[in-house]
Scaffold this motif. Structure first.
Motif, PDB file in Angstrom:
ATOM      1  N   SER A 163       0.744  -0.942  -0.061  1.00 34.45           N
ATOM      2  CA  SER A 163       0.320  -0.699  -0.054  1.00 34.45           C
ATOM      3  C   SER A 163       0.837   1.204  -0.399  1.00 34.45           C
ATOM      4  CB  SER A 163      -0.308   0.115   0.645  1.00 34.45           C
ATOM      5  OG  SER A 163       0.129   0.120   2.426  1.00 34.45           O
ATOM      6  N   GLU A 164       0.448   2.198  -0.487  1.00 36.94           N
ATOM      7  CA  GLU A 164       1.053   3.276  -0.273  1.00 36.94           C
ATOM      8  C   GLU A 164      -0.055   4.613  -0.506  1.00 36.94           C
ATOM      9  OE1 GLU A 164       4.173   2.839  -4.285  1.00 36.94           O
ATOM     10  OE2 GLU A 164       1.887   4.757  -3.969  1.00 36.94           O
ATOM     11  N   ARG A 165       0.428   5.574   0.561  1.00 35.36           N
ATOM     12  CA  ARG A 165      -0.041   7.277   1.515  1.00 35.36           C
ATOM     13  C   ARG A 165      -0.776   7.703   0.137  1.00 35.36           C
ATOM     14  NH1 ARG A 165       4.088  10.399   3.937  1.00 35.36           N
ATOM     15  NH2 ARG A 165       5.464   9.793   2.045  1.00 35.36           N
ATOM     16  N   LEU A 166      -2.037   8.202   0.548  1.00 33.38           N
ATOM     17  CA  LEU A 166      -2.414   9.485  -0.492  1.00 33.38           C
ATOM     18  C   LEU A 166      -2.352  10.390  -0.433  1.00 33.38           C
ATOM     19  CD1 LEU A 166      -6.084   7.570  -1.080  1.00 33.38           C
ATOM     20  CD2 LEU A 166      -4.627   7.718  -2.009  1.00 33.38           C
ATOM     21  N   VAL A 243      -3.291  11.823  -5.148  1.00 35.64           N
ATOM     22  CA  VAL A 243      -2.419  10.833  -5.990  1.00 35.64           C
ATOM     23  C   VAL A 243      -1.446  10.029  -5.051  1.00 35.64           C
ATOM     24  CG1 VAL A 243      -1.164  12.571  -7.558  1.00 35.64           C
ATOM     25  CG2 VAL A 243      -0.221  12.156  -5.901  1.00 35.64           C
ATOM     26  N   ALA A 244      -1.553   8.865  -5.412  1.00 23.83           N
ATOM     27  CA  ALA A 244      -0.448   7.573  -4.122  1.00 23.83           C
ATOM     28  C   ALA A 244       1.026   8.628  -4.152  1.00 23.83           C
ATOM     29  CB  ALA A 244      -0.130   6.053  -5.224  1.00 23.83           C
ATOM     30  N   GLU A 245       1.618   8.194  -3.351  1.00 21.67           N
ATOM     31  CA  GLU A 245       2.925   8.801  -2.818  1.00 21.67           C
ATOM     32  C   GLU A 245       3.868   8.026  -3.484  1.00 21.67           C
ATOM     33  OE1 GLU A 245       5.552   6.433   0.388  1.00 21.67           O
ATOM     34  OE2 GLU A 245       3.525   5.680   0.889  1.00 21.67           O
ATOM     35  N   SER A 246       3.738   7.209  -4.985  1.00 22.21           N
ATOM     36  CA  SER A 246       4.737   7.172  -5.742  1.00 22.21           C
ATOM     37  C   SER A 246       4.678   8.105  -6.723  1.00 22.21           C
ATOM     38  CB  SER A 246       4.193   6.176  -6.416  1.00 22.21           C
ATOM     39  OG  SER A 246       3.028   5.950  -7.424  1.00 22.21           O
ATOM     40  N   ALA A 247       4.222   8.970  -6.632  1.00 25.28           N
ATOM     41  CA  ALA A 247       3.321  10.226  -7.467  1.00 25.28           C
ATOM     42  C   ALA A 247       4.755  11.198  -7.188  1.00 25.28           C
ATOM     43  CB  ALA A 247       2.827  11.168  -8.152  1.00 25.28           C
ATOM     44  N   LEU A 248       5.646  11.429  -5.898  1.00 22.20           N
ATOM     45  CA  LEU A 248       6.660  12.181  -5.377  1.00 22.20           C
ATOM     46  C   LEU A 248       7.714  12.070  -6.106  1.00 22.20           C
ATOM     47  CD1 LEU A 248       6.754  11.260  -1.616  1.00 22.20           C
ATOM     48  CD2 LEU A 248       5.549  13.303  -2.609  1.00 22.20           C
ATOM     49  N   VAL A 255       4.520  23.037  -7.202  1.00 20.03           N
ATOM     50  CA  VAL A 255       3.171  21.849  -6.735  1.00 20.03           C
ATOM     51  C   VAL A 255       4.173  20.818  -5.474  1.00 20.03           C
ATOM     52  CG1 VAL A 255       2.146  19.893  -7.170  1.00 20.03           C
ATOM     53  CG2 VAL A 255       2.274  21.514  -8.869  1.00 20.03           C
ATOM     54  N   ILE A 256       3.352  21.233  -4.277  1.00 19.15           N
ATOM     55  CA  ILE A 256       3.853  20.465  -2.695  1.00 19.15           C
ATOM     56  C   ILE A 256       2.409  19.440  -2.586  1.00 19.15           C
ATOM     57  CG2 ILE A 256       4.519  22.443  -1.450  1.00 19.15           C
ATOM     58  CD1 ILE A 256       2.114  23.343  -0.322  1.00 19.15           C
ATOM     59  N   PHE A 257       3.344  18.531  -1.797  1.00 18.10           N
ATOM     60  CA  PHE A 257       2.349  17.417  -1.433  1.00 18.10           C
ATOM     61  C   PHE A 257       1.925  17.609   0.077  1.00 18.10           C
ATOM     62  CE2 PHE A 257       4.752  16.264  -5.146  1.00 18.10           C
ATOM     63  CZ  PHE A 257       3.632  16.123  -6.432  1.00 18.10           C
ATOM     64  N   ARG A 258       0.547  17.240   0.313  1.00 21.78           N
ATOM     65  CA  ARG A 258       0.687  16.492   1.752  1.00 21.78           C
ATOM     66  C   ARG A 258       0.071  15.417   1.775  1.00 21.78           C
ATOM     67  NH1 ARG A 258       3.915  20.029   2.016  1.00 21.78           N
ATOM     68  NH2 ARG A 258       3.649  22.243   3.045  1.00 21.78           N
ATOM     69  N   GLU A 259       0.334  15.167   2.986  1.00 24.26           N
ATOM     70  CA  GLU A 259      -0.624  14.161   3.441  1.00 24.26           C
ATOM     71  C   GLU A 259      -2.089  13.379   4.008  1.00 24.26           C
ATOM     72  OE1 GLU A 259       1.825  12.490   6.583  1.00 24.26           O
ATOM     73  OE2 GLU A 259       3.449  11.552   5.260  1.00 24.26           O
ATOM     74  N   ILE A 260      -2.851  13.030   3.503  1.00 24.78           N
ATOM     75  CA  ILE A 260      -4.259  12.628   3.858  1.00 24.78           C
ATOM     76  C   ILE A 260      -4.600  11.214   5.425  1.00 24.78           C
ATOM     77  CG2 ILE A 260      -6.309  12.574   3.148  1.00 24.78           C
ATOM     78  CD1 ILE A 260      -5.414  12.918   0.421  1.00 24.78           C
ATOM     79  N   HIS A 261      -4.122  12.082   5.691  1.00 23.71           N
ATOM     80  CA  HIS A 261      -5.065  11.453   6.882  1.00 23.71           C
ATOM     81  C   HIS A 261      -6.947  11.441   7.639  1.00 23.71           C
ATOM     82  CE1 HIS A 261      -1.335  11.843   9.318  1.00 23.71           C
ATOM     83  NE2 HIS A 261      -1.357  12.224   8.109  1.00 23.71           N
ATOM     84  N   ASP A 262      -7.199  10.188   6.990  1.00 18.76           N
ATOM     85  CA  ASP A 262      -8.190  10.001   7.902  1.00 18.76           C
ATOM     86  C   ASP A 262      -8.401   9.112   9.576  1.00 18.76           C
ATOM     87  OD1 ASP A 262      -7.796   6.768   8.564  1.00 18.76           O
ATOM     88  OD2 ASP A 262      -8.220   6.672   5.952  1.00 18.76           O
TER      89      ASP A 262
END
Length: 315
Positions: A163-166, A243-248, A255-262
């Motif tokens: 699995s990968e982080r969203l 996106v999935a973390e593979s897009a990092l 463009v910046i990325f931030r983790e999604i949490h539930d």
């Protein structure tokens, strides 16, 4: 007809310089070795060894014949080694399909380590959408496809891999950029941009499941563009994407990325492998075993390659 073992006897005698030493090295009787070499000489009609000297000395014809005999025996042994390696999955070909980014993440790391461990395996990668990947498996073009989810397809085996982080991809000036982590509720009212190609439709369904509640407006634009173009469009402002973390590994200025949490921590997406149940490619079995060991998964179902001891890890 000259037998292969007779060529081996000839080579052993030439290297040992003595029929008796060659016989001891081969663990056979000297009379047996002498008889076979004599048979070869009679069939060729020429003397290969000078028996008038002490030991075994090659004649000029013997030296010429020895060079060819060494090449034949060497190529035969190489051929046998190749057959053993192919049947055990240490050599051969493997066709892998995917639609995730190959710039980073588990897919890239897995294939890189697999190549280091099995350099004689030629891996061919195919980036296609889900329908094309499934057609490739059915036709035999692909040995395995790695896709998100755990869908059941007739005639295909499957196994969850990793699995990968969203992540949320957003312009660096977006109001949410000040937060290190994002919750689904923070994304209400945002304008999303997704690709019509895979995994865009799956991402859209996920967003509808997370945010498509009564009273919530959900704006999703779907364009026929690739993931790299989506991120380039994000940099212009006005949209965000999931996106999935593979897009990092895709570096787009602005463009910046931030983790999604539930509620359970990092929001994640699962990836699974799909292959035909009747695929007998030993390299596929080797790859499945490799993935199972790398990610501490239960033994992955599939055909066992020859020459592999049951329960033994690939070496």
């Amino acid at each position: 007809m000259i037998e292969l073992r007779q060529l081996r006897y000839l080579i052993a005698a030439a290297h040992a310089g003595s029929f008796s030493r060659a016989a001891r090295n081969l663990n056979i009787k000297q009379a047996t070795l002498s008889r076979h070499i004599l048979t070869v000489e009679k069939r060729l009609g020429m003397a290969l060894f000078d028996r008038r000297t002490r030991g075994a000395t090659l004649t000029p014809n013997g030296k010429t014949y020895l060079r060819t005999a060494q090449r034949i025996v060497g190529e035969f042994e190489e051929l046998n080694a190749w057959v053993r390696a192919t049947q055990s999955g240490h050599a051969g070909k493997l066709g892998i399909g995917f639609y995730t980014s190959f710039s980073a993440g588990n897919l890239r790391a897995t294939l890189s380590e697999f190549h280091e461990r099995y350099p004689d395996v030629r891996v061919r990668g195919f980036e296609r959408d889900r329908d094309m990947l499934l057609a490739g498996i059915e036709s035999g073009l692909l040995d395995i496809a790695i896709m998100t989810g755990e869908t059941i397809y007739s005639g295909m085996a499957r196994c969850p891999f990793w699995s990968e982080r969203l992540l949320v991809a957003m312009p660096e000036g977006h109001p949410l950029a000040v937060y290190e982590r994002i919750h689904w509720s923070d994304l209400e009212g945002e304008q999303f941009l997704l690709t019509e190609r895979d995994p865009g439709p799956e991402t859209r369904n996920m967003l509808l499941g997370k945010l498509g509640l009564p009273g919530n407006s959900l704006a999703i634009d779907m364009d026929d563009i690739g993931r790299d173009t989506v991120l380039s469009a994000i940099a212009l402002g006005g949209h965000i994407s999931i996106v999935a973390e593979s897009a990092l590994g895709i570096q787009v200025p602005g463009v910046i990325f931030r983790e999604i949490h539930d509620a359970n921590g990092h929001a994640r997406v699962g990836f699974s492998g799909y292959w035909r149940e009747d695929n007998e490619n030993a390299v596929l079995r080797r790859f499945l075993d490799f993935v199972a060991i790398r990610y501490s998964l239960p033994s992955v179902p599939g055909p066992q390659p020859p020459f592999q001891q049951p329960g033994k890890e690939p070496s």
